[in-house]
Design a protein around this motif. Structure first.
Motif, PDB file in Angstrom:
ATOM      1  N   UNK A 129       0.818  -1.217   0.000  1.00 32.62           N
ATOM      2  CA  UNK A 129       0.000   0.000   0.000  1.00 32.62           C
ATOM      3  C   UNK A 129       0.855   1.273   0.000  1.00 32.62           C
ATOM      4  N   UNK A 130       2.074   1.171   0.516  1.00 36.34           N
ATOM      5  CA  UNK A 130       2.797   2.377   0.918  1.00 36.34           C
ATOM      6  C   UNK A 130       3.696   2.964  -0.145  1.00 36.34           C
ATOM      7  N   UNK A 131       3.616   4.298  -0.271  1.00 34.04           N
ATOM      8  CA  UNK A 131       4.636   5.059  -0.989  1.00 34.04           C
ATOM      9  C   UNK A 131       4.678   6.445  -0.360  1.00 34.04           C
ATOM     10  N   UNK A 132       5.875   6.914   0.041  1.00 31.54           N
ATOM     11  CA  UNK A 132       5.938   8.218   0.712  1.00 31.54           C
ATOM     12  C   UNK A 132       5.388   9.350  -0.144  1.00 31.54           C
ATOM     13  N   UNK A 133       5.531   9.258  -1.472  1.00 34.96           N
ATOM     14  CA  UNK A 133       5.033  10.343  -2.329  1.00 34.96           C
ATOM     15  C   UNK A 133       3.504  10.403  -2.326  1.00 34.96           C
ATOM     16  N   UNK A 134       2.850   9.267  -2.095  1.00 33.00           N
ATOM     17  CA  UNK A 134       1.389   9.273  -1.969  1.00 33.00           C
ATOM     18  C   UNK A 134       0.992  10.077  -0.740  1.00 33.00           C
ATOM     19  N   UNK A 135       1.682   9.820   0.379  1.00 36.81           N
ATOM     20  CA  UNK A 135       1.359  10.536   1.630  1.00 36.81           C
ATOM     21  C   UNK A 135       1.648  12.033   1.504  1.00 36.81           C
ATOM     22  N   UNK A 136       2.816  12.338   0.945  1.00 31.74           N
ATOM     23  CA  UNK A 136       3.192  13.753   0.783  1.00 31.74           C
ATOM     24  C   UNK A 136       2.211  14.447  -0.165  1.00 31.74           C
ATOM     25  N   UNK A 137       1.877  13.765  -1.252  1.00 31.92           N
ATOM     26  CA  UNK A 137       0.961  14.350  -2.248  1.00 31.92           C
ATOM     27  C   UNK A 137      -0.404  14.611  -1.656  1.00 31.92           C
ATOM     28  N   UNK A 138      -0.922  13.659  -0.893  1.00 30.26           N
ATOM     29  CA  UNK A 138      -2.262  13.833  -0.315  1.00 30.26           C
ATOM     30  C   UNK A 138      -2.267  14.968   0.711  1.00 30.26           C
ATOM     31  N   UNK A 139      -1.183  15.009   1.509  1.00 31.33           N
ATOM     32  CA  UNK A 139      -1.084  16.072   2.513  1.00 31.33           C
ATOM     33  C   UNK A 139      -1.152  17.447   1.839  1.00 31.33           C
ATOM     34  N   UNK A 140      -0.465  17.597   0.729  1.00 35.74           N
ATOM     35  CA  UNK A 140      -0.426  18.875  -0.016  1.00 35.74           C
ATOM     36  C   UNK A 140      -1.807  19.172  -0.623  1.00 35.74           C
ATOM     37  N   UNK A 141      -2.433  18.166  -1.232  1.00 37.29           N
ATOM     38  CA  UNK A 141      -3.761  18.387  -1.821  1.00 37.29           C
ATOM     39  C   UNK A 141      -4.737  18.897  -0.767  1.00 37.29           C
ATOM     40  N   UNK A 142      -4.715  18.221   0.406  1.00 39.01           N
ATOM     41  CA  UNK A 142      -5.683  18.591   1.460  1.00 39.01           C
ATOM     42  C   UNK A 142      -5.359  19.964   2.045  1.00 39.01           C
ATOM     43  N   UNK A 143      -4.057  20.256   2.199  1.00 40.87           N
ATOM     44  CA  UNK A 143      -3.669  21.572   2.736  1.00 40.87           C
ATOM     45  C   UNK A 143      -4.126  22.663   1.778  1.00 40.87           C
ATOM     46  N   UNK A 144      -3.917  22.456   0.473  1.00 42.11           N
ATOM     47  CA  UNK A 144      -4.338  23.460  -0.525  1.00 42.11           C
ATOM     48  C   UNK A 144      -5.857  23.617  -0.522  1.00 42.11           C
ATOM     49  N   UNK A 145      -6.559  22.494  -0.382  1.00 37.47           N
ATOM     50  CA  UNK A 145      -8.030  22.554  -0.362  1.00 37.47           C
ATOM     51  C   UNK A 145      -8.508  23.378   0.827  1.00 37.47           C
ATOM     52  N   UNK A 146      -7.940  23.114   2.023  1.00 39.13           N
ATOM     53  CA  UNK A 146      -8.385  23.833   3.220  1.00 39.13           C
ATOM     54  C   UNK A 146      -8.004  25.317   3.145  1.00 39.13           C
ATOM     55  N   UNK A 147      -6.844  25.618   2.531  1.00 40.50           N
ATOM     56  CA  UNK A 147      -6.424  27.007   2.355  1.00 40.50           C
ATOM     57  C   UNK A 147      -7.435  27.722   1.445  1.00 40.50           C
TER      58      UNK A 147
END
Ligand code: E4P
Length: 216
Positions: free
Chosen positions: A193-211
């Motif tokens: 299941x794991x890839x660090x870029x998936x986690x980093x990418x999702x974190x950025x998408x959600x941060x941009x959405x909330x901003x």
């Protein structure tokens, strides 16, 4: 490629089953022993969780006894696939059980000639052990490729199950080699299941959405 879990642990099986991508289970006497239950009880419990092929291994080593034990295991549930070790007596048992319509997974396969014998005896699945060959500085994945080629060349319906898998790269390479099934320890299933870029990418998408909500 089908994904099986290589475990007899009910918690691991229940947890993995939640994703809906586990097609079956393989067990062996070592995995059953680790759970401290009888083979029959544990196999019955596993069949209640996963609706797919469930391999249950015989511990007899003489053909007549293997056949008797295989019939008993097969009677536990329609999904049970009887696992027989690739020894001389085992091949006799595979021939007999297959002729009775009992599906057999031939285990402890370490060479292409062994796999040819299993297919000729009517095996439903052949299980070459990749990791244990790698441990001896022998290329386990080459065996998968050889068996797939031989079975394709002669039209044997026996499915090739990549066993003794040690990590996600084994899963990738088994899929590329044309294995029909890979059986994974729970840890390797989790690693898929794991890839660090998936986690980093999702974190950025959600941060941009909330901003963007704050700016609206
Ligand atoms: C397969 O059916 C075997 O149970 C299993 O893959 C063996 O793996 P190991 O070499 O990690 O014990």
């Amino acid at each position: 490629m089908k994904i099986f879990l290589d475990t007899a642990n009910l918690d691991q099986i229940r947890k993995a089953a939640e994703y809906g991508v586990v097609d079956g289970i393989t067990t062996n006497p070592s995995l059953i022993a680790a759970e401290g239950a009888s083979n029959a009880d544990q196999i019955r419990a596993i069949c209640d969780i996963i609706d797919g092929d469930i391999s249950a291994e015989v511990v007899a080593t003489e053909a007549t006894d293997m056949v008797r034990e295989g019939r008993e295991l097969a009677s536990i549930h329609d999904n049970v696939v009887v696992k027989i070790p690739l020894i001389r007596e085992g091949i006799k048992a595979v021939k007999q059980l297959s002729s009775e319509g009992i599906r057999v997974n031939v285990t402890l396969c370490f060479s292409a000639p062994q796999a040819l014998l299993a297919a000729k005896a009517g095996a439903y699945i052949i299980s070459p052990f990749i990791g244990r060959l790698d441990d001896l500085a022998s290329e386990g994945m080459d065996l998968i490729r050889d068996i797939v080629t031989i079975y394709d060349t002669y039209g044997y319906p026996t499915q090739v199950l990549a066993a003794s898998i040690r990590g996600p790269l084994h899963v990738r390479d088994a899929a590329l080699a044309g294995a029909h099934i890979a059986t994974l320890p729970a840890k390797v299933f989790d690693q898929m299941f794991s890839h660090p870029l998936t986690d980093i990418g999702l974190e950025k998408f959600l941060a941009d959405y909330h901003k963007s909500l704050q700016n609206a």
